[in-house]
Design a protein around this motif. Structure first.
Motif, PDB file in Angstrom:
ATOM      1  N   ILE A   1      -3.723  10.683  -0.136  1.00  0.00           N
ATOM      2  CA  ILE A   1      -5.102  10.816  -0.615  1.00  0.00           C
ATOM      3  C   ILE A   1      -5.500  12.280  -0.508  1.00  0.00           C
ATOM      4  O   ILE A   1      -5.496  12.851   0.576  1.00  0.00           O
TER       5      ILE A   1
ATOM      6  N   GLU B   1     -11.785   7.654  -3.972  1.00  0.00           N
ATOM      7  CA  GLU B   1     -10.721   8.486  -3.443  1.00  0.00           C
ATOM      8  C   GLU B   1      -9.731   8.795  -4.553  1.00  0.00           C
ATOM      9  O   GLU B   1      -9.610   8.057  -5.529  1.00  0.00           O
TER      10      GLU B   1
ATOM     11  N   MET C   1       0.842  -1.201   0.000  1.00  0.00           N
ATOM     12  CA  MET C   1       0.000   0.000   0.000  1.00  0.00           C
ATOM     13  C   MET C   1       0.874   1.247   0.000  1.00  0.00           C
ATOM     14  O   MET C   1       1.864   1.326   0.695  1.00  0.00           O
ATOM     15  N   SER C   2       0.481   2.202  -0.742  1.00  0.00           N
ATOM     16  CA  SER C   2       1.202   3.471  -0.706  1.00  0.00           C
ATOM     17  C   SER C   2       0.782   4.228   0.544  1.00  0.00           C
ATOM     18  O   SER C   2      -0.206   3.899   1.187  1.00  0.00           O
TER      19      SER C   2
ATOM     20  N   PRO D   1      -0.979   6.367   2.950  1.00  0.00           N
ATOM     21  CA  PRO D   1      -2.341   6.869   2.859  1.00  0.00           C
ATOM     22  C   PRO D   1      -2.404   8.395   2.869  1.00  0.00           C
ATOM     23  O   PRO D   1      -3.395   8.973   2.473  1.00  0.00           O
ATOM     24  N   ASN D   2      -1.329   8.989   3.287  1.00  0.00           N
ATOM     25  CA  ASN D   2      -1.310  10.436   3.362  1.00  0.00           C
ATOM     26  C   ASN D   2      -1.461  11.096   2.000  1.00  0.00           C
ATOM     27  O   ASN D   2      -1.725  12.281   1.900  1.00  0.00           O
TER      28      ASN D   2
ATOM     29  N   GLU E   1      -2.574  11.749  -9.222  1.00  0.00           N
ATOM     30  CA  GLU E   1      -3.325  10.864 -10.093  1.00  0.00           C
ATOM     31  C   GLU E   1      -4.131  11.677 -11.104  1.00  0.00           C
ATOM     32  O   GLU E   1      -4.614  12.753 -10.778  1.00  0.00           O
TER      33      GLU E   1
ATOM     34  N   ARG F   1      -5.791   9.886  -5.323  1.00  0.00           N
ATOM     35  CA  ARG F   1      -4.458  10.003  -4.740  1.00  0.00           C
ATOM     36  C   ARG F   1      -3.718  11.167  -5.346  1.00  0.00           C
ATOM     37  O   ARG F   1      -3.979  11.582  -6.468  1.00  0.00           O
TER      38      ARG F   1
END
Lengths: 301, 419
Positions: B7, B70, B1-2, B4-5, B75, B72
């Motif tokens: 997002i 969501e 997982m990358s 989460p910050n 993106e 990122r």
């Protein structure tokens, strides 16, 4: 790392600790309570506020020969008109003041009030194309109206003082400068409150009842005749029906007070209580209703 | 997982409801009645009955429902869907023009949208003043505009007229100026809606480049378009909205392929029974099907297209089948009739026949095409049935920098020679 997500739901197993690291800047929820004014948001958009004030002031007189001179010509012409019609033809007694000064001292604050009310009342309609496309705090256009009108007002006030010097009448000197300024300031605050509050209230109601857009013009005109713009309050017979109507108008003490402090007549501070309370009520009511309609405004128009 | 910050935007169960039919412009007396009845604890007499009693869905219309996703950081997220699927509503919610009925949207950093370029231009002010005004409306600080002023002016390409009032601008110039401001917003999340369709080809290339730069420089972009070519080359992930709900989200190729496949199979075939077969006294239609000659799912540009018509001929005289092809703007592109390649003798006998007409490959430009079918008899049109079947021609992924929609109704592959 795959990005394939379930249909229609948030990806399974994604935990939202993300929000812990850095809080969200904007959280959009279905409704926010009416008392949340978001002054911070308005402050963030202060440059838009100043640009709109600049736009109001410059764009209005583009392609006119006189240009910004119109700011001075308008109240002057109105005052001269009143002076000729009521002062000379109707021989209205003006407590010994030069008619031109007497009328200017009321026309200047009055036009400030009427412009703010009518423009604020139409703010949602005139800015509809903008508001349905871009987000910004919806209070910005009314505030910009207030700002540009205040600027115009100050310029016109300066013109009044030029004339006052010419006639050698100065209320400030008679009353004592400090008191005069305090009076003008408090009267100004109350007047602004009345104008903004009433304007916002009408703006909010206009989205529902378009009739008000037509009514407002007449109402403002009627209010003028119900306030001592064209006659001194003292000339209205005590206890008469007209006197009751005029005194019920919260603008009456404001106009009287303003004229009094400019021309140097007696002025009772206690008369300001009434318009101050009305103005506070109007502001709260206006803001609440405005906030209520601004939420769904983009959907209705 | 990358982490989460990263997002930057999150929507949870977002829904937007509109009231249908209720104009919300009751007369004051109704409002007063409703209020007094409410005070007395009675039901509002001015409300229509079915709105309070049974939950009639017809009254409420959910333009969006249960939308969660969501985005990122960095993106480029595409949003596709047919007209009315809720794309614009979603953008309006994300750009805070209107508020959701339910759900929560959270965002980090500045979010700017290009729902309409040149919003709030004042005709009396000069181009330069309008850059400041428009910038401020879009949430730029004055110092920001100061710093970027020269870039904006040169990007717009109207240096010579920058001190002319905007009312003297052509509409093209206005769009350029508006886009130039918008392109220099540098928000953390940029929302773009079909902006690529504005301006001439040269300007489109510039804008596209700017958008790519934005994406490459780590800016997050939300991109809404019907242009699958641009979608494919720009977006890493796509959300497909249908009837206000998320039908699918995932990698661009998967979603776009599913979307196109779903869309083009919707009305490519029509069958009628003995009772309801349309037509006239000379003949009736029983079955119409349009399909790529390759047998594939999509109507690719390189495919020939077969139109198969099963029809009943009711007279022993020559009857001509006619096919009209219209584009989505209802412009006729071409029409063809059976006599173009068959002799009169071939069409003489009554009974049920199957006619196949093949349109060659590399013919129609990408877009929706709609067929009308009719029959002519004795030199006059006996009937013409509109909107019989429709299909969508898809252009293959394009190389190069230009992703705008090619104009024109045809897209031929013509032999070129260089001497």
């Amino acid at each position: 790392m795959t990005e394939t997500h379930d249909i229609g739901t948030t990806p399974a197993g994604t935990v939202w600790e993300g929000a812990v690291g850095r809080t969200w800047d904007v959280v959009i929820r279905p409704a926010s309570p009416w008392w949340r004014l978001d002054l911070k948001e308005i402050w963030r958009y202060r440059d838009l506020l100043s640009m709109l004030i600049y736009r109001d002031l410059t764009a209005l007189y583009k392609q006119t020969i006189l240009g910004p001179v119109w700011v001075l010509v308008q109240p002057l012409l109105t005052s001269i008109m009143f002076a000729v019609i009521f002062g000379l033809m109707a021989r209205m007694s003006l407590a010994g003041y030069p008619p031109l000064l007497f009328y200017m001292a009321a026309v200047v604050p009055w036009s400030f009030f009427s412009v703010v009310v009518t423009k604020t009342a139409a703010t949602l309609t005139t800015n509809a194309p903008l508001m349905t496309k871009v987000y910004f705090p919806r209070l910005i256009p009314p505030l910009s109206t207030l700002g540009s009108s205040a600027f115009t007002f100050l310029v016109q006030l300066a013109l009044f003082f030029v004339f006052a010097l010419f006639y050698r009448v100065s209320g400030f000197l008679c009353l004592g400068t400090r008191l005069g300024i305090a009076l003008v300031a408090s009267v100004g605050v109350i007047g602004n409150g009345l104008a903004l509050g009433a304007g916002l209230l009408v703006a909010a109601l206009t989205t529902k009842y378009r009739d008000l857009a037509f009514v407002i013009g007449f109402a403002v005109q009627l209010l003028m005749y119900m306030s001592p713009v064209i006659f001194p309050l003292a000339k209205v017979q005590e206890g008469s029906k007209l006197r009751i109507v005029v005194e019920a108008n919260p603008l009456t003490p404001v106009i009287e007070g303003f004229r009094g402090s400019l021309l140097g007549s007696e002025m009772h501070w206690s008369t300001l209580w009434y318009p101050a309370i009305v103005s506070a009520v109007l502001i709260v009511l206006g803001l609440a209703l405005f906030k209520r309609v601004e939420r769904s405004f983009a959907d209705v128009v | 997982m990358s982490a989460p910050n990263d997002i930057v935007m999150r929507a949870e169960g977002v829904g937007k409801r509109y009231r249908l039919g209720v104009t919300d412009r009751r007369q004051f007396i109704d409002e007063f009645k409703a209020f007094t009845y409410k005070l007395r604890g009675k039901a509002d007499p001015t409300r229509s009955l079915d709105a309070m009693g049974s939950q009639r869905i017809g009254e409420d219309f959910w333009a969006l429902r249960d939308v969660s996703f969501e985005v990122r950081h960095g993106e480029v997220l595409g949003i596709i869907g047919r007209n009315g699927a809720g794309k614009s509503t979603l953008l309006k919610l994300l750009s805070r023009i209107t508020q959701p009925t339910e759900g929560v949207i959270s965002m980090r950093g500045k979010v700017s949208s290009l729902l309409e370029v040149g919003t709030g231009f004042h005709p009396e002010l000069s181009g330069r003043d309008n850059i400041y005004l428009n910038g401020a409306i879009l949430g730029m600080r004055k110092t920001e505009v100061d710093a970027k002023l020269n870039d904006i002016i040169s990007f717009s390409g109207i240096e010579h007229h920058i001190d002319t009032p905007v009312k003297r601008y052509s509409s093209g110039m206005r769009v350029r100026l508006g886009f130039a401001v918008a392109a220099h917003l540098e928000p953390e999340v940029l929302i773009v809606d079909e902006v690529l369709s504005v301006g001439d080809a040269d300007f489109q290339r510039k804008s596209m480049g700017k958008m790519k730069d934005s994406a490459n420089s780590g800016r997050t972009v939300l991109f809404v378009s019907h242009n699958m070519t641009a979608m494919r080359s720009l977006c890493s992930r796509v959300i497909w909205l249908e009837n206000g709900r998320v039908r699918m989200q995932g990698p661009t190729e998967e979603v776009v392929a599913a979307y196109l496949g779903n869309n083009s199979s919707s009305a490519t075939e029509k069958t009628w029974g003995e009772e309801d077969a349309p037509g006239s006294e000379v003949g009736r239609l029983r079955h119409v099907r349009v399909a790529p000659a390759s047998g594939g799912e999509l109507f690719l540009w390189e495919d020939a297209i077969d139109v198969e018509i099963t029809f009943e001929k009711l007279v022993d005289e020559p009857v001509y089948l006619v096919i009209w092809v219209y584009n989505s703007d209802n412009m006729e592109i071409v029409n063809t009739n059976i006599r173009e390649s068959l002799s009169e003798a071939d069409t003489l006998i009554s009974g049920t026949h199957v006619a196949v007409c093949q349109f060659p490959s590399h013919l129609f430009n990408s877009g929706d095409l709609i067929l009308s079918i009719g029959m002519a008899h004795n030199g006059r049109m006996s009937f013409k049935l509109d909107n019989v079947v429709s299909f969508t021609v898809v252009e293959p992924p394009r190389t190069g920098t230009w992703h705008g929609r090619r104009q024109g109704m045809l897209q031929l592959q013509l032999p070129w020679k260089v001497r």
